[in-house]
Motif scaffolding. Structure first.
Motif, short mmCIF file in Angstrom:
data_model
loop_
_atom_site.label_atom_id
_atom_site.label_comp_id
_atom_site.label_asym_id
_atom_site.label_seq_id
_atom_site.Cartn_x
_atom_site.Cartn_y
_atom_site.Cartn_z
N LEU A 137 11.73 -9.83 6.51
CA LEU A 137 12.29 -10.37 7.76
C LEU A 137 11.34 -11.38 8.38
O LEU A 137 11.76 -12.44 8.87
CB LEU A 137 12.52 -9.22 8.75
CG LEU A 137 13.04 -9.62 10.14
CD1 LEU A 137 14.52 -10.00 10.05
CD2 LEU A 137 12.85 -8.47 11.14
N LEU A 138 10.06 -11.05 8.37
CA LEU A 138 9.10 -11.90 9.09
C LEU A 138 8.72 -13.17 8.31
O LEU A 138 8.28 -14.15 8.92
CB LEU A 138 7.83 -11.11 9.42
CG LEU A 138 7.97 -10.07 10.54
CD1 LEU A 138 6.64 -9.34 10.74
CD2 LEU A 138 8.40 -10.72 11.86
N THR A 139 8.88 -13.14 6.98
CA THR A 139 8.41 -14.29 6.19
C THR A 139 9.05 -15.62 6.62
O THR A 139 8.33 -16.59 6.90
CB THR A 139 8.59 -14.03 4.69
OG1 THR A 139 7.76 -12.92 4.33
CG2 THR A 139 8.19 -15.24 3.86
N PRO A 140 10.40 -15.72 6.69
CA PRO A 140 10.96 -17.01 7.10
C PRO A 140 10.59 -17.38 8.54
O PRO A 140 10.45 -18.58 8.84
CB PRO A 140 12.48 -16.81 6.95
CG PRO A 140 12.69 -15.34 6.89
CD PRO A 140 11.45 -14.76 6.30
N ALA B 135 0.82 -1.21 0.00
CA ALA B 135 0.00 0.00 0.00
C ALA B 135 0.85 1.26 0.00
O ALA B 135 0.50 2.26 -0.63
CB ALA B 135 -0.94 0.00 1.20
N THR B 136 1.97 1.22 0.72
CA THR B 136 2.77 2.45 0.87
C THR B 136 4.01 2.46 -0.01
O THR B 136 4.57 3.52 -0.26
CB THR B 136 3.25 2.63 2.33
OG1 THR B 136 4.20 1.58 2.64
CG2 THR B 136 2.08 2.55 3.31
N GLY B 137 4.46 1.28 -0.42
CA GLY B 137 5.72 1.20 -1.17
C GLY B 137 6.93 1.53 -0.33
O GLY B 137 8.04 1.69 -0.85
N GLU B 138 6.77 1.66 0.97
CA GLU B 138 7.90 2.05 1.83
C GLU B 138 8.86 0.87 2.04
O GLU B 138 8.45 -0.24 2.33
CB GLU B 138 7.39 2.53 3.19
CG GLU B 138 6.72 3.89 3.11
CD GLU B 138 6.03 4.28 4.42
OE1 GLU B 138 6.29 3.61 5.44
OE2 GLU B 138 5.24 5.23 4.39
N ALA B 139 10.14 1.19 1.91
CA ALA B 139 11.18 0.17 2.03
C ALA B 139 11.17 -0.48 3.41
O ALA B 139 11.48 -1.66 3.56
CB ALA B 139 12.55 0.77 1.75
N GLU B 140 10.83 0.31 4.44
CA GLU B 140 10.84 -0.25 5.80
C GLU B 140 9.81 -1.37 5.93
O GLU B 140 10.06 -2.37 6.58
CB GLU B 140 10.53 0.84 6.84
CG GLU B 140 11.63 1.87 7.03
CD GLU B 140 11.67 2.91 5.92
OE1 GLU B 140 10.76 2.91 5.04
OE2 GLU B 140 12.61 3.71 5.91
N TRP B 141 8.65 -1.17 5.31
CA TRP B 141 7.63 -2.22 5.39
C TRP B 141 8.02 -3.44 4.57
O TRP B 141 7.78 -4.58 4.98
CB TRP B 141 6.27 -1.69 4.94
CG TRP B 141 5.57 -0.90 6.01
CD1 TRP B 141 5.26 0.42 5.97
CD2 TRP B 141 5.11 -1.39 7.27
NE1 TRP B 141 4.64 0.80 7.13
CE2 TRP B 141 4.52 -0.31 7.95
CE3 TRP B 141 5.12 -2.64 7.91
CZ2 TRP B 141 3.95 -0.41 9.22
CZ3 TRP B 141 4.57 -2.75 9.17
CH2 TRP B 141 4.00 -1.66 9.82
N GLU B 142 8.61 -3.19 3.42
CA GLU B 142 9.09 -4.30 2.60
C GLU B 142 10.13 -5.12 3.39
O GLU B 142 10.10 -6.35 3.41
CB GLU B 142 9.68 -3.76 1.30
CG GLU B 142 10.46 -4.76 0.45
CD GLU B 142 9.62 -5.92 -0.10
OE1 GLU B 142 8.38 -5.82 -0.04
OE2 GLU B 142 10.21 -6.92 -0.55
#
Lengths: 571, 571
Positions: free
Chosen positions: A381-384, A369-376
């Motif tokens: 980080l959380l996926t694995p 939604a935001t395209g922000e690198a921090e959220w990406e």
């Protein structure tokens, strides 16, 4: 044992723990109003309870089978799948352009969780389709997408992922399947692929395979792989089915569990395929599919954990044995301290794993939604962690569920063992948990730990605000976060990758333990006199302390490990 | 995958870790010279490798089945069992008076370990016979023993335990089976018993059931239970078989694993039985049988752990994938840090569990040989730990073995999953591991912790002598022992039994972790430059730290746990 969809849990988690509000306040997700979310959860829950869960046992006792080259699925699966497709549950998060609901990934995660609890074998089919939709949305040509996406989103067609080859295993770069241009824009794809879940079936009219293969001029390794859409039936331009393609199911695997999900060995013999993404860009395109599928598999683990927990709780509530002198005794074995400990551990771990999965979903949504690198970076980080901890939790809880049943847990009739057998594969597929852990300590730390530290800062800030109200819960979470911070600092300072890898799995589990403490603390803060606070206290005082052992292991480095030689192992 | 009997391991453990010498220097075990022990281990190992292990898979793929009221066992079992009986392996520790070898229990434990690795389903049959022999040696009349013991020891007849009834489960005192005097010294036994392992079969000519039942004037609860010998065929005085008794197999359970072991529902309908032990003394007599059987089940866990480890190691050695830059790379996945971590963990845990089981055997032997209360108390203390930690290790290692296999671990064909399915029941039968843990914190602490403290003193004294040579290994073991000491002090000072029970399982596992550290330290001291020291370092720096989390959990008490109400669990 009937399944009860944890709709209230999701509401609570979305509101108080993972803050879905920040997602739904974005323009992209403006349609996902509180009412919509509530209606979706309630209706998905109802379908899972009434339509899907009753087919769970048939997925075990009446396995999918190969008959004259065609796969016949378990009794009731066709009807149950049709209900999923009709309800739009196959592709909750798919874009509205081609008929999807366009809901947040966090919502899709909740729906996948419930579907997995209800029937893991069946749920795997739409989960793979979701991954394929993601890959097409990101990499498919407009023409390809116009033809395939509506059918995949509606559930009329289903999707598979074809990565693994017999000689290559997790080393995808060693794949040998070939693709040669036909001169008409299509390619002739040849090779053998293994572990193809739902590689063939009778629940929908077409099966669309995304296949990794090498173009004639391809480099060796992963850089030489391209991705192709290879349908079972080649569709006409109007979406009707044309001729059958040159591919076949060689055999189905006999597996420990998940018997309702046909796991095929597929043979492609010059099958017609169309490029998805760039030439030699297959691995990048496949990762689009894999990444969200990894979160989906984490949700599978959480769902099965919940199903196994509910199953064990119902058994324990019903089972009287011996006497207990505790206040408010029910007369059932739930009164026994060790049984209650098992049940509380199962519930507390499931809550933690669910919160991590939903937080990962929220991060994906915020990134989109935001395209922000921090959220990406947060999502990456959380996926694995969501994948590996969710599935390890599924195994651990299902294993404990067997134990709660005592002797009846070992008898197949009760269904307790099915959860354990089914969920076992989730720690293996979509990248083994060991691979998730390596991803976490290597690729996901290439930012020098920035994304991890940002998350730890968030936890500590929250623990500091909670300290005044509930110091005995906030303080251990803060302390554990500090230990995790030191471990991340050690990791990013360690250049020898093997030294990181040596303790990567304990690191991932320790990270998850701390995250679980954070989400339990948030739950306690929101419900300080209620059941969430009591469960949080149990988790934080009894399960969170596991992080010290895990993180000590994580910092062990490689020298002592490699000092144990192959000869030592064989001694 | 061929099985390699760990004969050298046993030699090392007996000599350097659990000090079998103190046993064999006792008059009672004077026949067990070093040569005899060596010959027994070697020959038992050979039989397990060559005769028993090749039948393992058939125990899974060709399950025992009930045909016209009679059980047919898996292909090859009859011949394999005959080899066991002929070799005298059924009753290694049985007294020489009736034809046993009279060897130490520690030796029997080693033999059981190897047999379990080779074929757990089959090994369960002689294990139960061993328990029955123990019970008869302790409680049988001279007449009964003269008739039954030679046949049981020779393996011509086999034994079963009949405790559980459908309504009672682990609550043995709720059993309802009846025994009425026939007037001729025998009794008419009636009732239904479940989970009767090897309740019927075709590998030997008679099946001898030890059955708990109530005499007409019996009190309720465990105090009203008596034990009866109820044979399938009623033997004549010369040991030949007479008429068939009034008992039958109602059905066999369909189980998660251990398919080669027929698990029967038994119906007794006025079957002829003979009292074993005192009237109303059945539970005491049954405990004689159970106690050693518990150590035997612990050894089952260890054996399966070893079998699963060897299986996974062989797979990993054979599997090439990707590249590794480590020194001395073999090109197989053993080079990968996470795979090597799994293999090292499996091996280190198996070593720890094996040492604990053997130490328990040594304590039993010393108690028998010396009659000293301290040794009896040590044996009592170690039995639940050996049972629960051995079997938890079996499950954990088998589970990790599946993971080492990757996708092939989930495919039944490789046999990796069989270890996990088979061993799962060992945490349940012979008293669930939860019951072992309750036994440890309640009954085994009735001495105010004396036996536990004596063991901790021994560990700390050893750690102090080791400190000069290997401070980095000795110090963590000493520290962990101190933490365990504080936990034991907390336990014995805690009068509320539920407060002890609430953390009893983590306590048991934490205790075992520390014991494992002790035995690894002893191994390192004896082999300071060898593979034992390297494995000990891995265990002590990476696995031992788990004790902090476990022991923190152990000290959690009951209040927070019972604050989680049944309503909370169902929320």
């Amino acid at each position: 044992m009937p399944y009860t969809a944890p709709v209230a849990d999701f509401r609570f988690l979305f509101e108080h723990v993972v803050d879905l509000g920040q997602v739904t306040s974005q323009d992209r997700y403006a349609d996902a109003t509180a009412d919509v979310i509530d209606a979706i959860l309630t209706e998905a829950g109802r379908v899972c309870e009434e339509v899907i869960a009753p087919t769970r046992r048939a997925g075990d006792t009446d396995p999918a089978r190969l008959e004259n080259g065609v796969v016949r699925t378990s009794k009731g699966f066709k009807e149950a799948y049709a209900a999923l497709a009709e309800g739009g549950w196959v592709a909750v998060a798919a874009g509205q352009e081609h008929g999807g609901m366009g809901l947040p990934q966090a919502m899709a995660t909740a729906v996948n969780d419930m579907l997995s609890a209800a029937n893991l074998s069946l749920q795997l089919c739409p989960l793979l389709t979701q991954g394929q939709i993601d890959a097409l949305e990101a990499w498919g040509t407009e023409e390809l997408n116009a033809l395939y996406l509506p059918k995949l989103i509606s559930g009329e067609w289903t999707g598979t992922m074809n990565l693994t080859e017999p000689q290559a295993g997790s080393d995808v770069g060693a794949a040998r399947a070939k693709a040669e241009p036909n001169g008409d824009g299509s390619f002739a794809v040849s090779g053998q692929k293994i572990y193809i879940s739902w590689g063939d079936h009778d629940v929908a009219e077409n099966v669309c395979h995304l296949v990794l293969a090498r173009l004639p001029d391809a480099a060796p390794g992963t850089k030489g792989l391209s991705l192709f859409m290879v349908p079972k039936y080649i569709p006409n331009e109007d979406g009707s089915l044309g001729p059958v393609n040159d591919l076949r199911v060689v055999s189905l695997e006999e597996k420990l569990g998940l018997h309702g999900s046909p796991t095929a060995v597929m043979e492609y013999d010059g099958a017609k395929g169309w490029l998805v993404g760039e030439e030699h860009g297959g691995i990048k395109a496949m990762f689009t599919m894999m990444n969200n599928a990894r979160l989906g598999v984490g949700a599978q683990g959480v769902g099965v954990a919940d199903g196994a927990y509910q199953h064990a709780l119902a058994y324990a509530q019903d089972r009287t044995q011996g006497k207990s002198k505790i206040e408010g005794a029910t007369g059932s074995i739930v009164d026994h301290a060790d049984v209650r400990r098992m049940l509380a551990s199962m519930k507390a771990d499931t809550f933690a794993a669910r919160a991590i999965a939903l937080a990962c979903g929220v991060a994906i949504d915020m990134s989109r939604a935001t395209g922000e690198a921090e959220w990406e970076a947060r999502a990456q980080l959380l996926t694995p962690i969501a994948k590996a901890f969710g599935t390890e939790t599924g195994i651990r809880v299902a294993n404990e569920g067997v134990q709660v049943h005592g002797g009846m847990g070992f008898v197949e009739e009760t269904g307790a063992a099915q959860f354990l057998r089914d969920v076992r594969v989730t720690a293996i597929y979509e990248g083994t948990n060991g691979i998730q852990a390596m991803d976490l300590v290597a690729r996901k730390m290439m930012d020098g730990g920035e994304a991890a530290f940002a998350l730890l800062d968030e936890i500590e800030a929250f623990a500091e605000t909670a300290r005044a109200d509930m110091p005995d819960l906030a303080e251990p979470v803060w302390q554990a976060t500090e230990t995790l911070r030191e471990t991340v600092e050690w990791l990013v300072a360690t250049e020898d990758m093997n030294a990181r890898f040596a303790g990567s799995m304990p690191f991932l589990m320790g990270f998850a333990r701390v995250l679980g403490g954070y989400y339990h603390l948030r739950a306690a803060k929101a419900d300080p006199e209620g059941s969430h606070a009591r469960l949080a206290r149990f988790y934080i005082t009894r399960l969170l302390p596991e992080h010290t052992g895990l993180l000590a292991h994580a910092r062990g480095g490689a020298d002592d490990l490699y000092a144990i030689t192959p000869d030592d192992l064989a001694a």
